[in-house]
Design an enzyme around this catalytic site. Structure first.
Site, mmCIF file in Angstrom:
data_model
loop_
_atom_site.group_PDB
_atom_site.id
_atom_site.type_symbol
_atom_site.label_atom_id
_atom_site.label_comp_id
_atom_site.label_asym_id
_atom_site.label_seq_id
_atom_site.Cartn_x
_atom_site.Cartn_y
_atom_site.Cartn_z
ATOM 1 N N CYS A 6 0.847 -1.190 0.000
ATOM 2 C CA CYS A 6 0.000 0.000 0.000
ATOM 3 C C CYS A 6 0.881 1.239 0.000
ATOM 4 C CB CYS A 6 -0.912 0.017 1.230
ATOM 5 S SG CYS A 6 -2.000 -1.410 1.377
ATOM 6 N N GLY A 54 -1.029 0.826 -4.935
ATOM 7 C CA GLY A 54 -2.323 0.242 -4.624
ATOM 8 C C GLY A 54 -3.419 0.874 -5.442
ATOM 9 N N ASN A 65 0.827 0.159 5.835
ATOM 10 C CA ASN A 65 1.390 -0.575 4.705
ATOM 11 C C ASN A 65 2.162 -1.762 5.254
ATOM 12 O OD1 ASN A 65 2.544 -1.413 2.256
ATOM 13 N ND2 ASN A 65 4.257 0.008 2.472
ATOM 14 N N GLY A 66 1.789 -2.960 4.844
ATOM 15 C CA GLY A 66 2.483 -4.153 5.306
ATOM 16 C C GLY A 66 1.518 -5.267 5.633
ATOM 17 N N TYR A 126 10.402 -4.245 -8.302
ATOM 18 C CA TYR A 126 9.113 -4.084 -8.975
ATOM 19 C C TYR A 126 8.275 -2.919 -8.482
ATOM 20 C CZ TYR A 126 4.378 -5.407 -10.542
ATOM 21 O OH TYR A 126 3.120 -5.416 -11.091
ATOM 22 N N ASP A 181 12.185 -8.792 -18.288
ATOM 23 C CA ASP A 181 11.145 -8.397 -17.336
ATOM 24 C C ASP A 181 11.770 -8.267 -15.958
ATOM 25 O OD1 ASP A 181 8.689 -7.631 -16.458
ATOM 26 O OD2 ASP A 181 7.658 -9.509 -16.923
ATOM 27 N N ASP A 182 11.061 -7.554 -15.060
ATOM 28 C CA ASP A 182 11.604 -7.355 -13.719
ATOM 29 C C ASP A 182 11.610 -8.645 -12.920
ATOM 30 O OD1 ASP A 182 8.888 -7.443 -12.258
ATOM 31 O OD2 ASP A 182 8.606 -5.835 -13.706
#
Length: 495
Positions: A2, A28, A101-102, A257, A365-366
């Protein structure tokens, strides 16, 4: 994963909070919310949707106040619905709103304690509401009519003892100010900055430094693992280390990412980390295939672009933008169900035939998570006329679930789980597949102002830094959060 933001200003902060959340929208897209405080009264707006859809002119007009917090949600723990949009709020003590966030790893144990010992009720299945109630209860235990900094820090020390997992948070205490804190391992990012105005100094806390940069704040520093900041309404800043054994072990997948490349996390430039990822990846390709026949390197937009450019330069081949991205489609590995993800990939990306026809293409790609996206992209490249399609991942193979706030909950949904590189290559339909080595990824991310000795690399190596994640925990996560469970929750939310 988030995005969170908090501001203590000298005038209305509603527009700043809105802009801050827009800059963190990549963290998010499920829901958004803002809470402000004006004359000891809370004003809030939160709902499902993107920032631009949740907040209309009528909402912004009533979000008055010189301090406030905001949140953009990406669902991991809990389902998806309006009741789960943050910030959450409790009225005792003082009135506290919190954005988180988490992901907590001992949430069931703490939830039982809240009910049986703290005599508090949790209204959702969100671990964020659990964390808010723990903080509120510990602050209430100080029995102060007007809380001081030492009361808040005492409460925070108790919070760290009770909860485990990943948490970067901002909390608004009505009439007093904002508290920002980070878990003892610093798994999720959190920074703060300040700016000078005609009316005085304003302070801002956010998940990423890019939000500070764009809004004109100067980055002061990262919030340290286990540290708490208390910013009073008059601009006084208090800080204290509240954890017993803090250790900086940030999530390395932020650099792979999630984070924007123009952010600085724990002193590390995300952009530079991704440049170094490309250098190490190219060196591995040259070791494995010194006589490669690659004609062109094409990145999968957006987060692989930086590494892809470095790979092409190091290999001495052309770099081309061969995939066009529809920016109005959300991140695909988050979406429940293979059918939905496949549909979204086709809507999200389209190949430019001119860059593929008759060429041996290296797609960069990542990372590779479930394998759904890269499998379809490889098929797109073949449909566009590529002679051969090679695939390179700037991250190692994702083999284990993430329990700290990224939606990779079930091992058997990860394409690399219990498969060799050759088996994965066959599964995704590539002519050749190469992964970044974990040691090289760590080296790529460990530079900066302060040397980071250790990262949370659990999705790659299965080592969970909080030390409380075992097979039973992972099995429970699989039952609660695999694709079938998500579909059931989505159907329930829709009723």
């Amino acid at each position: 994963m988030c995005g969170i933001v908090g501001i203590v200003g000298k005038s209305d902060v509603n527009l700043q909070l809105y802009d801050g959340l827009t800059l963190l929208q990549h963290r998010g897209q499920d829901a958004a919310g803002i809470v402000t405080c004006d004359d000891d009264r809370l004003n809030q707006q939160r709902a499902n949707g993107l920032v631009r859809d949740v907040f209309r002119a009528r909402h912004m007009e009533r979000l008055k106040g010189n301090f406030g917090i905001g949140h953009v949600r990406y669902p991991t723990a809990g389902g998806s619905g309006p009741a789960l949009a943050q910030p959450f709020y409790v009225n005792s003590p003082y009135g506290i709103a919190m954005a988180h966030n988490g992901n907590l790893t001992n949430v069931r144990k703490v939830m039982d304690e809240i009910f049986q010992q703290d005599l508090r009720h949790i209204n959702t299945d969100s671990d964020s509401e659990v964390l808010l109630n723990v903080f509120a209860h510990e602050l209430h235990k100080q029995h102060k009519l007007q809380p001081k900094a030492e009361d808040i820090f005492t409460a925070m020390r108790a919070v760290h003892k009770r909860v485990r997992g990943a948490y970067a948070c901002v909390a608004l205490i009505v009439g007093y100010g904002i508290v920002a804190f980070r878990d003892p391992n610093g798994i999720r990012p959190l920074v703060y900055g300040k700016r000078e105005t005609e009316k005085g100094t304003e302070y801002m806390v956010a998940s990423e430094s890019v939000a500070l940069d764009v809004l004109g704040y100067t980055l002061v520093r990262d919030v340290a693992p286990g540290e708490a900041l208390y910013i009073e309404l008059d601009g006084t800043v208090h800080s204290e280390q509240c954890a017993e054994n803090p250790s900086l072990t940030p999530c390395i997948f932020e650099h792979v990412y999630f984070a924007r490349p123009d952010s600085i996390m724990d002193g590390v430039s995300v952009h530079k980390a991704r440049l170094r990822q490309g250098e190490h990846l190219a060196d591995k390709i040259l070791r494995l295939r010194p006589d490669h026949d690659i004609d062109v390197v094409i990145p999968i937009p957006d987060s692989a672009r930086t590494a892809g450019q470095t790979v092409a330069h190091r290999l001495g081949v052309k770099f081309r933008e061969g995939m066009v991205k529809n920016r109005y489609i959300g991140r695909t590995f988050i979406m429940p169900g293979q059918k939905q993800r496949k549909k979204s990939v086709r809507q999200k990306l389209n190949a430019i035939e001119l860059e593929f026809r008759g060429k041996n293409v290296l797609l960069v790609d990542d990372s590779i998570v479930r394998g759904t996206t890269c499998k379809q992209i490889i098929q797109m490249a073949r449909d566009a006329g590529a002679a051969k399609v090679y695939f390179a991942s700037a991250a190692p193979a994702v083999k284990y679930p993430n329990v700290y706030g990224i939606d990779m909950p079930s091992a058997n949904e990860l394409v690399a789980h219990d498969r060799t590189t050759e088996e994965i290559c066959q599964e995704i339909g590539a002519d050749w597949l190469v992964y970044q080595d974990l040691e090289d990824l760590v080296v790529s991310s460990s530079g900066g102002k302060q040397k980071i000795e250790q990262f949370d690399c659990s999705v790659f190596d299965g080592n969970y830094v909080t030390g409380d994640v075992d097979e039973e925990y992972l099995n429970n996560q699989h039952v609660a959060r695999n694709d079938d469970a998500k579909r059931k929750k989505a159907n329930t939310s829709a009723l």
